[in-house]
Motif scaffolding. Structure first.
Motif, mmCIF file in Angstrom:
data_model
loop_
_atom_site.group_PDB
_atom_site.id
_atom_site.type_symbol
_atom_site.label_atom_id
_atom_site.label_comp_id
_atom_site.label_asym_id
_atom_site.label_seq_id
_atom_site.Cartn_x
_atom_site.Cartn_y
_atom_site.Cartn_z
ATOM 1 N N ASN A 1 41.335 19.556 37.820
ATOM 2 C CA ASN A 1 41.550 18.354 36.416
ATOM 3 C C ASN A 1 40.474 19.588 36.150
ATOM 4 O O ASN A 1 39.935 20.067 34.487
ATOM 5 N N ASN A 2 40.520 20.732 36.424
ATOM 6 C CA ASN A 2 39.994 22.416 35.514
ATOM 7 C C ASN A 2 38.473 21.941 35.102
ATOM 8 O O ASN A 2 37.790 22.717 34.027
ATOM 9 N N LEU A 3 37.640 21.551 36.047
ATOM 10 C CA LEU A 3 36.562 20.798 35.661
ATOM 11 C C LEU A 3 35.584 22.444 36.462
ATOM 12 O O LEU A 3 34.940 22.180 37.067
ATOM 13 N N GLU A 4 34.817 23.118 36.083
ATOM 14 C CA GLU A 4 34.890 24.352 36.446
ATOM 15 C C GLU A 4 33.054 23.893 36.556
ATOM 16 O O GLU A 4 32.892 24.947 37.659
ATOM 17 N N GLU A 5 32.176 23.334 36.182
ATOM 18 C CA GLU A 5 31.030 23.261 35.657
ATOM 19 C C GLU A 5 31.381 22.220 37.116
ATOM 20 O O GLU A 5 30.476 22.481 38.395
ATOM 21 N N GLY A 6 31.581 21.200 37.737
ATOM 22 C CA GLY A 6 32.000 20.864 39.316
ATOM 23 C C GLY A 6 32.248 21.429 40.270
ATOM 24 O O GLY A 6 31.270 21.332 41.013
ATOM 25 N N PHE A 7 33.512 22.362 39.847
ATOM 26 C CA PHE A 7 33.175 23.565 40.541
ATOM 27 C C PHE A 7 32.570 24.727 41.624
ATOM 28 O O PHE A 7 32.398 24.366 42.291
ATOM 29 N N SER A 8 31.817 24.536 40.104
ATOM 30 C CA SER A 8 30.786 25.511 40.048
ATOM 31 C C SER A 8 29.346 25.234 41.411
ATOM 32 O O SER A 8 29.801 25.758 42.587
ATOM 33 N N TYR A 9 29.741 23.812 40.672
ATOM 34 C CA TYR A 9 28.385 22.790 41.820
ATOM 35 C C TYR A 9 28.793 23.190 43.228
ATOM 36 O O TYR A 9 28.392 22.673 44.698
ATOM 37 N N LEU A 10 30.175 22.054 43.436
ATOM 38 C CA LEU A 10 30.466 21.330 44.307
ATOM 39 C C LEU A 10 30.919 22.487 45.916
ATOM 40 O O LEU A 10 30.441 22.406 47.427
ATOM 41 N N ASP B 1 31.281 13.790 35.625
ATOM 42 C CA ASP B 1 30.064 13.358 35.673
ATOM 43 C C ASP B 1 29.010 13.795 36.804
ATOM 44 O O ASP B 1 28.713 13.505 37.563
ATOM 45 N N LEU B 2 28.615 15.216 36.055
ATOM 46 C CA LEU B 2 28.147 16.399 37.156
ATOM 47 C C LEU B 2 26.734 15.866 37.777
ATOM 48 O O LEU B 2 26.007 15.893 38.355
ATOM 49 N N ILE C 1 38.698 29.565 38.168
ATOM 50 C CA ILE C 1 38.309 28.717 39.358
ATOM 51 C C ILE C 1 38.993 29.946 40.924
ATOM 52 O O ILE C 1 39.298 29.608 41.760
ATOM 53 N N VAL C 2 40.776 30.243 40.592
ATOM 54 C CA VAL C 2 41.516 30.553 41.238
ATOM 55 C C VAL C 2 40.409 32.214 41.824
ATOM 56 O O VAL C 2 40.520 32.770 42.547
#
Length: 499
Positions: A60-69, A22-23, A100-101
């Motif tokens: 969890n391979n959440l690329e959008e959440g990763f890019s934001y955080l 939930d971004l 992500i890597v």
């Protein structure tokens, strides 16, 4: 009211929002933390499993959440480990999330590069992220990690195993080739039990991996582990079947043997290698001795040439001195003090002819003249080509010149008593007392050198012959290769050489 329960609830909401993807909720929670310090604290916050928000998105391979955080994180936050002992990079590599890597390595390459630190460690067993992705046949992840840090391929875990040991447990031969192309030295690397990758592939019944490893020329197909087993020994333990036959066939083609036969072959090979090494060493020594002999032969020729030139120079000097003595003796008899009678029946007779000193002078002067003339005749008549014969001739002529010098000096002293007269005879006595010891002492010193030259060399030659006859095992070149012998020869050349 205690605010800690409220903080705990807000933290649980943050982790739940991140895990559910939930971004919008995540952004709202981040925006509520007004100052940068609060945001940093939020990013570094860990749940009961030790996971940060960034770790959860990577897991969890959440690329959008990763890019934001990731925009609010730093190296320390990215390197935080969960209770499993892994960080966001390692879990992303484990899950195979290449995007992500790459992003983590682009922002913080040090996550993959670490010397004597724990940033490369995946778990407490010492495995790196490369161990994990190699075991799971993640070829793309392997290429990314090797591109960022090629040195990671040689890192061993606590069992002493490299990523190659893990890769042969999988099914991707491309991963194995990629690792070996990065560092071929790991092909025969051993773990703490002495197992190579070939041992592991055989034990895991991986015929494709065995064949792939055996295609590399530097593979040691007969490596023995600490259980005294080769790969062929392990293949014998595999139950009969297609895999067993394929593995054994590949090993036999590569020359693999059982451990009990390898030991015998190693002993024979070691014996042949030792004999070959001795043979090469002897040949090398013979070549070195021959080269030394040639150099010393050249030096000996140069020394003989110098000796010949020295003898020739001495011969020329003797001729000059003999001519000089003859000239002085001839002129002295006709240039007497008081001159000669020029009238009467005794015309031409010296005025001092009746003096005994003059008579002695005449005898000695004539002796010096005839000896010198004899030396001159010998020098201009005899031609000697051999060096030893030249030395003998010079030795004889030298002694004749000694006699001529004694005669000319005696003639000078005898005439001195006539010239000074009786009233000043003390002057002649003084001249005799000074000049006589000088000449006699010089001749005695020369006699000593001549005596030592001849008799000393004879005794040394006898000693060398006696020592040389005691043993026949001396090398032909021992004389020239022995530093002591060379030093003694140098000392001989430095001595005075008397004839």
């Amino acid at each position: 009211m205690d605010p800690r329960p409220l903080l705990l609830v807000s933290h649980q909401v943050f982790f739940s929002a991140v895990r559910s993807g939930d971004l919008a909720s995540v952004k709202r929670i981040v925006e509520e933390a007004n100052d940068p310090d609060s945001i940093t604290s939020l990013m570094s916050l860990q749940n009961e499993a030790g996971e940060t928000g960034l770790y959860i998105t990577a897991d969890n391979n959440l690329e959008e959440g990763f890019s934001y955080l990731v925009r609010f994180c730093n190296l320390e936050i990215a390197a935080l480990k969960s209770r499993l002992g892994i960080n966001a990079l390692h879990v992303a590599a484990k899950r195979g999330n290449l995007g992500i890597v790459k992003e983590l390595l682009r922002l913080w390459p040090v996550l993959c590069k670490s010397y004597a630190s724990t940033l490369r460690i995946v778990r407490k067993n010492g495995k790196t992220s490369l161990h994990t992705v190699a075991r799971n046949d993640k070829l793309d992840m392997v290429k990314v990690l090797l591109e960022r840090d090629p040195g990671i391929v040689s890192i061993k875990d606590k069992k002493g195993q490299t990523a190659l040991h893990m890769a042969v447990k999988g099914k991707s031969t491309d991963v194995v080739k990629e690792l070996l192309f990065a560092d071929g030295s790991i092909l025969n690397a051993r773990d703490k039990k002495g197992n190579t990758a070939l041992h592991i592939a055989t034990r895991k019944w991986r015929p494709q991996m065995v064949s792939c490893l055996l295609n590399f020329e530097s593979v040691n197909a007969n490596a023995i582990n600490k259980q005294n087993e080769t790969a062929m020994d392990l293949a014998e333990k595999i139950p009969y079947g297609g895999e067993s036959l394929d593995i054994k066939e590949a090993l036999v083609e590569a020359g693999a043997k059982l451990a009990r036969y390898v030991s015998q072959a190693d002993e024979a090979m070691e014996l042949r290698r030792t004999v070959s090494d001795i043979k090469h060493e002897v040949q090398h020594q013979l070549i070195q001795n021959a080269q030394t002999n040639r150099r010393m032969t050249g030096i000996a020729k140069e020394v003989r040439k110098l000796h010949r030139e020295s003898v020739q120079n001495t011969t020329n000097s003797i001729t000059v001195v003999a001519v000089l003595i003859a000239s002085v003796a001839f002129m002295a008899i006709f240039n007497l003090p008081g001159l000669y009678v020029d009238q009467g029946k005794d015309v031409g007779m010296a005025h001092i002819a009746d003096h005994k000193g003059f008579q002695v002078f005449c005898l000695l002067d004539a002796t010096a003249l005839f000896i010198s003339l004899a030396v001159v005749v010998v020098q201009i008549t005899l031609v000697v080509w051999e060096t030893n014969a030249q030395k003998q001739l010079v030795s004889i002529v030298n002694k004749l010149l000694w006699a001529a010098c004694l005669s000319i000096c005696g003639a000078f002293l005898s005439l001195a008593f006539v010239v000074v007269g009786k009233s000043a005879s003390w002057m002649a006595i003084t001249i005799t007392a000074v000049g006589g010891p000088i000449l006699v002492g010089t001749l005695l010193g020369l006699c000593y050198f001549v005596f030592r030259q001849h008799f000393g060399n004879d005794s040394q030659r006898r000693i060398r012959r006696a020592s040389g006859s005691k043993s026949f095992s001396c090398s032909l070149y021992s004389a020239v290769s022995d530093p002591g012998a060379y030093n003694s020869d140098t000392e001989k050349m430095d001595r005075i050489y008397a004839l």
